[in-house]
Design a protein around this motif. Structure first.
Motif, PDB file in Angstrom:
ATOM      1  N   VAL A 214       0.785  -1.173  -0.186  1.00 44.61           N
ATOM      2  CA  VAL A 214       0.010   0.029  -0.106  1.00 44.61           C
ATOM      3  C   VAL A 214       0.919   1.199  -0.057  1.00 44.61           C
ATOM      4  O   VAL A 214       1.907   1.192   0.657  1.00 44.61           O
ATOM      5  CB  VAL A 214      -1.019   0.123   1.171  1.00 44.61           C
ATOM      6  CG1 VAL A 214      -1.664   1.201   1.193  1.00 44.61           C
ATOM      7  CG2 VAL A 214      -1.933  -1.284   1.087  1.00 44.61           C
ATOM      8  N   GLN A 223      -3.790   7.177   0.381  1.00 47.32           N
ATOM      9  CA  GLN A 223      -3.117   5.743   0.446  1.00 47.32           C
ATOM     10  C   GLN A 223      -3.895   5.089  -0.717  1.00 47.32           C
ATOM     11  O   GLN A 223      -4.990   5.146  -0.973  1.00 47.32           O
ATOM     12  CB  GLN A 223      -3.003   5.145   1.485  1.00 47.32           C
ATOM     13  CG  GLN A 223      -2.270   5.853   2.709  1.00 47.32           C
ATOM     14  CD  GLN A 223      -2.204   5.163   4.073  1.00 47.32           C
ATOM     15  OE1 GLN A 223      -2.948   4.116   4.192  1.00 47.32           O
ATOM     16  NE2 GLN A 223      -1.303   5.553   4.823  1.00 47.32           N
ATOM     17  N   ALA A 225      -3.713   0.993  -3.090  1.00 47.67           N
ATOM     18  CA  ALA A 225      -2.885  -0.341  -3.102  1.00 47.67           C
ATOM     19  C   ALA A 225      -2.513  -0.248  -4.559  1.00 47.67           C
ATOM     20  O   ALA A 225      -3.110  -0.088  -5.308  1.00 47.67           O
ATOM     21  CB  ALA A 225      -3.874  -1.320  -2.826  1.00 47.67           C
ATOM     22  N   ASP A 253      -7.769  -6.793   8.518  1.00 45.34           N
ATOM     23  CA  ASP A 253      -6.969  -6.647   7.385  1.00 45.34           C
ATOM     24  C   ASP A 253      -6.400  -5.321   7.216  1.00 45.34           C
ATOM     25  O   ASP A 253      -6.893  -4.301   7.071  1.00 45.34           O
ATOM     26  CB  ASP A 253      -7.837  -6.869   6.176  1.00 45.34           C
ATOM     27  CG  ASP A 253      -7.126  -7.022   4.746  1.00 45.34           C
ATOM     28  OD1 ASP A 253      -5.593  -7.014   4.823  1.00 45.34           O
ATOM     29  OD2 ASP A 253      -7.767  -6.937   3.762  1.00 45.34           O
ATOM     30  N   GLY A 254      -5.105  -5.282   6.916  1.00 45.98           N
ATOM     31  CA  GLY A 254      -4.188  -4.329   6.826  1.00 45.98           C
ATOM     32  C   GLY A 254      -4.065  -3.772   5.522  1.00 45.98           C
ATOM     33  O   GLY A 254      -3.387  -2.473   5.390  1.00 45.98           O
ATOM     34  N   GLY A 255      -4.640  -4.197   4.450  1.00 43.38           N
ATOM     35  CA  GLY A 255      -4.668  -3.664   3.209  1.00 43.38           C
ATOM     36  C   GLY A 255      -3.665  -4.392   2.306  1.00 43.38           C
ATOM     37  O   GLY A 255      -3.642  -4.180   1.154  1.00 43.38           O
ATOM     38  N   VAL A 256      -2.532  -4.848   2.913  1.00 46.08           N
ATOM     39  CA  VAL A 256      -1.332  -5.526   1.971  1.00 46.08           C
ATOM     40  C   VAL A 256      -1.726  -6.634   1.683  1.00 46.08           C
ATOM     41  O   VAL A 256      -2.670  -7.579   2.137  1.00 46.08           O
ATOM     42  CB  VAL A 256      -0.167  -5.164   2.780  1.00 46.08           C
ATOM     43  CG1 VAL A 256       0.142  -3.809   2.920  1.00 46.08           C
ATOM     44  CG2 VAL A 256      -0.307  -5.934   4.055  1.00 46.08           C
ATOM     45  N   SER A 257      -0.904  -7.095   0.493  1.00 47.80           N
ATOM     46  CA  SER A 257      -0.902  -8.729  -0.017  1.00 47.80           C
ATOM     47  C   SER A 257       0.591  -9.120  -0.369  1.00 47.80           C
ATOM     48  O   SER A 257       1.457  -8.172  -0.022  1.00 47.80           O
ATOM     49  CB  SER A 257      -2.183  -8.700  -1.046  1.00 47.80           C
ATOM     50  OG  SER A 257      -1.630  -7.850  -2.291  1.00 47.80           O
ATOM     51  N   ARG A 261       2.641  -8.677   2.488  1.00 51.91           N
ATOM     52  CA  ARG A 261       2.021  -9.320   3.818  1.00 51.91           C
ATOM     53  C   ARG A 261       2.649 -10.252   4.449  1.00 51.91           C
ATOM     54  O   ARG A 261       2.730 -10.451   5.653  1.00 51.91           O
ATOM     55  CB  ARG A 261       0.517  -9.645   3.164  1.00 51.91           C
ATOM     56  CG  ARG A 261      -0.287 -10.310   4.218  1.00 51.91           C
ATOM     57  CD  ARG A 261      -1.585 -10.913   3.741  1.00 51.91           C
ATOM     58  NE  ARG A 261      -2.357 -11.746   4.778  1.00 51.91           N
ATOM     59  CZ  ARG A 261      -3.029 -11.086   5.819  1.00 51.91           C
ATOM     60  NH1 ARG A 261      -2.924  -9.709   6.025  1.00 51.91           N
ATOM     61  NH2 ARG A 261      -3.956 -11.771   6.501  1.00 51.91           N
ATOM     62  N   ARG A 287      -1.977   2.436   8.202  1.00 52.78           N
ATOM     63  CA  ARG A 287      -0.487   2.259   7.538  1.00 52.78           C
ATOM     64  C   ARG A 287      -0.008   3.708   7.744  1.00 52.78           C
ATOM     65  O   ARG A 287      -0.457   4.787   7.837  1.00 52.78           O
ATOM     66  CB  ARG A 287      -1.101   2.216   5.936  1.00 52.78           C
ATOM     67  CG  ARG A 287      -1.728   0.866   5.596  1.00 52.78           C
ATOM     68  CD  ARG A 287      -1.065  -0.340   6.074  1.00 52.78           C
ATOM     69  NE  ARG A 287       0.043  -0.497   5.049  1.00 52.78           N
ATOM     70  CZ  ARG A 287       0.743  -1.809   5.397  1.00 52.78           C
ATOM     71  NH1 ARG A 287       0.301  -2.597   6.184  1.00 52.78           N
ATOM     72  NH2 ARG A 287       1.807  -1.942   4.766  1.00 52.78           N
TER      73      ARG A 287
END
Length: 331
Positions: A214, A223, A225, A253-257, A261, A287
């Motif tokens: 992100v 911000q 992704a 969920d922090g939004g990252v992958s 992640r 974040r």
């Protein structure tokens, strides 16, 4: 690690901070906004002084950020004055040794945390890093490539005492009544962020990004992704227009992958007591940029030392800049 030692904050005027707001008081309203200059005075001490002198409860005084004690700082403070006129002797009430009132005005709303746009710094530094020349070389690198956005040591208390207490509290299970101001929870989240930043620096991805990151737009709260690290994103990263972000750990969920992640989960597993304690507190994930851009940077020689001038987006620590320039016990 920088090769030489340095000195800073040897006297208050050597560490100057000025809050930069995106707006000024409207001129009318129930809150009296004061633009104050303080020397050798913490923001908490300023609030206590204004509470006593203007006869208001500390909870009715608002600030956007906490400013250093051993420094010369300028910041706005709001005071609820519902049904009261501005005192005719305001200057005499507010000013004292180490405190000046620069300006004031009425405004409809209380000053809230984090509404300032940036902080402007003027720091005088000296020592071997200056005389040996390494500081100027490293400064140019920071200007060109940005600064690791570490939380400063003040977030963790004297000799890390806040973090030690936070670890013990998280092990027992976080309770609001044992951390009413949230300082220990904040220390725990800040520590995990710094650990992720450490890992990203070791990996070489703190500035260049990872799959699944992100990104944060420089100087703003915006911000987004990034699905893939394409040429456009890479160009914006190189130009310091955007920055990869790290986690302010929380539940959900922090939004990252992807790779981003995986790295963050690995850090959380390594510090599982803190991560699980934060999650159990119910804190929402957020974040924070892993990198800071130095805004309007300049450097000037003055005798045996140097003045460093720069602005940092809110939430950035000047000590994060200094730790990249020289070694010092407080950094």
């Amino acid at each position: 690690m920088p090769p030489h030692t340095g000195r800073f904050r040897e006297f208050p005027e050597a560490f100057r901070v000025e809050e930069q707001m995106a707006f000024t008081p409207e001129g009318d309203g129930e809150h009296l906004w004061l633009h104050c200059e303080k020397r050798n005075m913490s923001t908490a001490q300023l609030i206590r002084h204004l509470s006593h002198q203007l006869e208001v409860a500390p909870r009715d005084i608002g600030v956007s950020g906490l400013k250093d004690h051993t420094a010369l700082t300028r910041q706005w403070v709001s005071v609820a004055m519902t049904g009261r006129v501005t005192p005719v002797d305001l200057l005499a009430l507010v000013e004292r040794d180490g405190l000046r009132l620069l300006s004031f005005g009425r405004h409809p709303r209380k000053l809230r945390r984090g509404v300032h746009r940036a902080n402007r710094f003027a720091l005088y530094v000296s020592g071997d890093a200056v005389t040996q020349g390494s500081l100027e070389t490293r400064w140019l690198e920071l200007v060109a490539h940005g600064v690791p956005n570490y939380f400063g040591p003040q977030r963790f208390g004297h000799q890390g005492s806040n973090l030690t207490r936070a670890q013990a509290l998280m092990a027992r299970g976080w309770k609001k009544k044992q951390d009413r101001d949230g300082f220990l929870l904040s220390s725990a989240r800040s520590f995990l962020f710094n650990q992720v930043l450490n890992a990203r620096i070791q990996q070489g991805s703190w500035a260049s990004g990872l799959e699944g990151d992100v990104f944060n737009l420089e100087g703003s709260a915006s911000q987004f992704a990034g699905e893939a690290l394409d040429d456009e994103l890479q160009a914006r990263l190189t130009a310091l227009d955007i920055h990869p972000t790290g986690p302010m750990w929380g539940r959900g969920d922090g939004g990252v992958s992807g790779e981003a992640r995986m790295l963050e989960c690995h850090v959380a597993e390594r510090d599982a007591v803190l991560a699980k304690g934060i999650e159990s507190s119910g804190a929402a994930p957020m974040r924070r940029p892993l990198r800071l851009g130095l805004q309007s940077p300049s450097l000037e020689r003055d005798g045996e030392g140097l003045w460093l001038h720069f602005s940092l987006a809110r939430g950035g620590f000047a000590t994060a800049v200094l730790r990249e320039l020289f070694q010092h016990p407080a950094l």
